[in-house]
Every structure is written in structure tokens, then in C-alpha cells.
Design an enzyme around this catalytic site. Structure first.
Site, PDB file in Angstrom:
ATOM      1  N   ARG A  51       1.073  -1.232  -0.133  1.00  0.00           N
ATOM      2  CA  ARG A  51       0.032  -0.348   0.129  1.00  0.00           C
ATOM      3  C   ARG A  51       0.736   1.439   0.093  1.00  0.00           C
ATOM      4  O   ARG A  51       0.201   2.675  -0.444  1.00  0.00           O
ATOM      5  CB  ARG A  51      -0.808   0.107   0.716  1.00  0.00           C
ATOM      6  CG  ARG A  51      -1.522  -0.610   1.387  1.00  0.00           C
ATOM      7  CD  ARG A  51      -2.915  -0.655   2.150  1.00  0.00           C
ATOM      8  NE  ARG A  51      -3.997  -1.705   1.688  1.00  0.00           N
ATOM      9  CZ  ARG A  51      -5.096  -1.907   2.892  1.00  0.00           C
ATOM     10  NH1 ARG A  51      -5.346  -0.618   3.243  1.00  0.00           N
ATOM     11  NH2 ARG A  51      -5.990  -3.067   2.725  1.00  0.00           N
TER      12      ARG A  51
ATOM     13  N   VAL B 166     -12.206  -6.949   8.531  1.00  0.00           N
ATOM     14  CA  VAL B 166     -11.621  -6.292   7.167  1.00  0.00           C
ATOM     15  C   VAL B 166     -10.594  -5.806   7.548  1.00  0.00           C
ATOM     16  O   VAL B 166     -10.467  -4.435   6.748  1.00  0.00           O
ATOM     17  CB  VAL B 166     -12.837  -5.746   7.048  1.00  0.00           C
ATOM     18  CG1 VAL B 166     -13.892  -6.259   6.432  1.00  0.00           C
ATOM     19  CG2 VAL B 166     -13.334  -4.056   8.291  1.00  0.00           C
TER      20      VAL B 166
ATOM     21  N   CYS C 183      -6.234   2.453  12.798  1.00  0.00           N
ATOM     22  CA  CYS C 183      -6.806   2.728  11.653  1.00  0.00           C
ATOM     23  C   CYS C 183      -8.121   3.376  12.025  1.00  0.00           C
ATOM     24  O   CYS C 183      -8.034   4.511  11.167  1.00  0.00           O
ATOM     25  CB  CYS C 183      -7.059   1.354  10.742  1.00  0.00           C
ATOM     26  SG  CYS C 183      -5.945   0.376  10.364  1.00  0.00           S
TER      27      CYS C 183
ATOM     28  N   HIS D  82       0.520  -3.679   6.376  1.00  0.00           N
ATOM     29  CA  HIS D  82       1.276  -2.937   6.247  1.00  0.00           C
ATOM     30  C   HIS D  82       2.225  -2.278   8.061  1.00  0.00           C
ATOM     31  O   HIS D  82       1.786  -3.595   8.982  1.00  0.00           O
ATOM     32  CB  HIS D  82       0.949  -1.679   6.456  1.00  0.00           C
ATOM     33  CG  HIS D  82      -0.828  -1.610   6.717  1.00  0.00           C
ATOM     34  ND1 HIS D  82      -0.459  -1.545   8.356  1.00  0.00           N
ATOM     35  CD2 HIS D  82      -2.005  -1.158   6.822  1.00  0.00           C
ATOM     36  CE1 HIS D  82      -2.025  -1.505   9.206  1.00  0.00           C
ATOM     37  NE2 HIS D  82      -2.753  -1.224   7.527  1.00  0.00           N
TER      38      HIS D  82
END
Length: 202
Positions: free
Chosen positions: A62, A185, A191, A90
Site C-alpha cells: 500500500r 476487514v 486505523c 502494513h
């Protein structure tokens, strides 16, 4: 688009209305916004670890080198080092800041290799809090007036052994947070967080 807030990076991903809504809210707060317009650049907030002294940027599926360069250009007063992300979504899939100078890090081989690279790239010596579960290392640290060190972390029901490690942080107010549905998800605690350092009258 990424948004820079006094050392905090907010990545706005998704439909245009989400990006515009976030931009409008931050503009209303009077915050400085830098837009990343180079279409060859990718930068995910989950790949950006700000330690308070410097930035580590994970190079992952990403985030690419060009994204890291744009971040470095926006934050000229801070060192920016890149770290290959060998496994996981990540960089923050296995590390985050648990306190000033304290990196929470997972115990997997990929996490430990990333930590070693960060230690080699930095002039500062960080303490580490090694957790049995990589995803548990994604936590949210805050220094709140009247509360001191506050740490949001995954619940003992999800990561019982890692929760025991967090309990060793005697100077912290520990707040377990359920994240099981968002984890389905790939949503981790960082996040789901936007921390803005503003006075209470805002």
C-alpha cells in the site's frame, strides 16, 4: 490524499465525498493540510509510524518509495526512514508507539526484522515492548491532561498473552478495546483513530 496534522498523518481512502468531508472538517479546525497529488505515489497511514522524533515508513503493498519521499518533503524537520514490510498488511500490523520512546512490537520474524532495521536507521535508542501477537502491537497511546499515559489496546479475550504484557506498564491507564469486527476487514485500533492535539474550546 493524506492529511498532516502536527506530526499526525491521516489517510483518507475511499470515495471522493469521504475525502472532501475529512478535508472540510480539518480545514474548519484551522489545521494545515498537505495534499498528495502525485498519482504514482502511494502512502497508507498504517505504514507511517511517528515516534515523536522521527518517521518510519513501511514499504508495503500500500505504500511505495515515492509516497515516503513526499512525506519526507512535507516534514523537513524530521528524519524519515523506510522499512520493508515483509509480511502483513502494513507496518502498524505489528508495531506502534506505546509511550514516548517505547515501541510496541510483535514477536514474529517479520516484526523483529523490521525493528532491527528501525534501530539501525535511527540515532535514538528506543525501548521495546515485545508482544506475543503481532496484531496486539497495534495500540493507541495518548498523553491526556489529568490522566497521564493512556493506552488503548486489544482485549484480553482476543489476545490474552499480549494483555498480560500490557499489564506490566504500571504507569499507564490501560483501556482494553474490542476490535474483533473491524479486524475482519483488516481494521486495527490505529486505523480507527484520528488524534488531534487541540485545546478544549474547539
Amino acid at each position: 490524499m493524506f492529511v498532516l496534522i502536527s506530526g499526525l498523518i491521516v489517510i483518507v481512502i475511499g470515495w471522493r465525498y469521504q475525502t472532501e468531508a475529512m478535508k472540510a472538517a480539518l480545514t474548519e479546525l484551522g489545521l494545515n493540510i498537505v495534499e498528495m497529488t502525485d498519482e504514482s505515489a502511494t502512502l497508507d497511514g498504517g505504514d507511517v509510524l511517528f515516534t515523536g522524533r522521527e518517521f518510519f515508513v513501511g514499504l508495503s503493498k500500500r505504500t511505495n518509495q515515492r509516497g515516503a519521499e513526499i512525506l519526507a518533503d512535507a516534514f523537513k524537520d524530521y528524519a524519515v526512514s523506510t522499512v520493508p514490510v515483509l509480511e502483513g498488511l502494513h507496518l502498524k500490523s505489528f508495531c506502534s508507539m506505546a509511550a514516548p520512546g517505547l515501541i510496541a512490537i510483535g514477536s514474529s520474524e517479520a516484526a523483529q526484522k523490521a525493528l532491527k532495521i528501525m534501530q539501525q536507521m535511527s540515532d535514538h535508542k528506543y525501548d521495546k515492548l515485545t508482544l506475543p501477537d503481532d496484531l496486539a502491537a497495534n495500540c493507541v497511546y495518548m498523553n491526556l491532561p489529568g490522566k497521564g499515559h493512556v493506552l488503548l489496546h486489544c482485549t484480553p479475550e482476543v489476545f490474552p498473552e499480549s494483555a498480560k504484557v500490557f499489564e506490566k506498564l504500571k504507569d499507564h491507564m490501560l483501556i482494553p478495546v474490542t476490535n474483533q469486527e473491524k479486524a475482519k476487514v483488516d481494521g486495527a485500533l490505529t486505523c480507527l483513530s484520528v488524534l488531534i492535539n487541540k485545546k478544549n474550546n474547539i
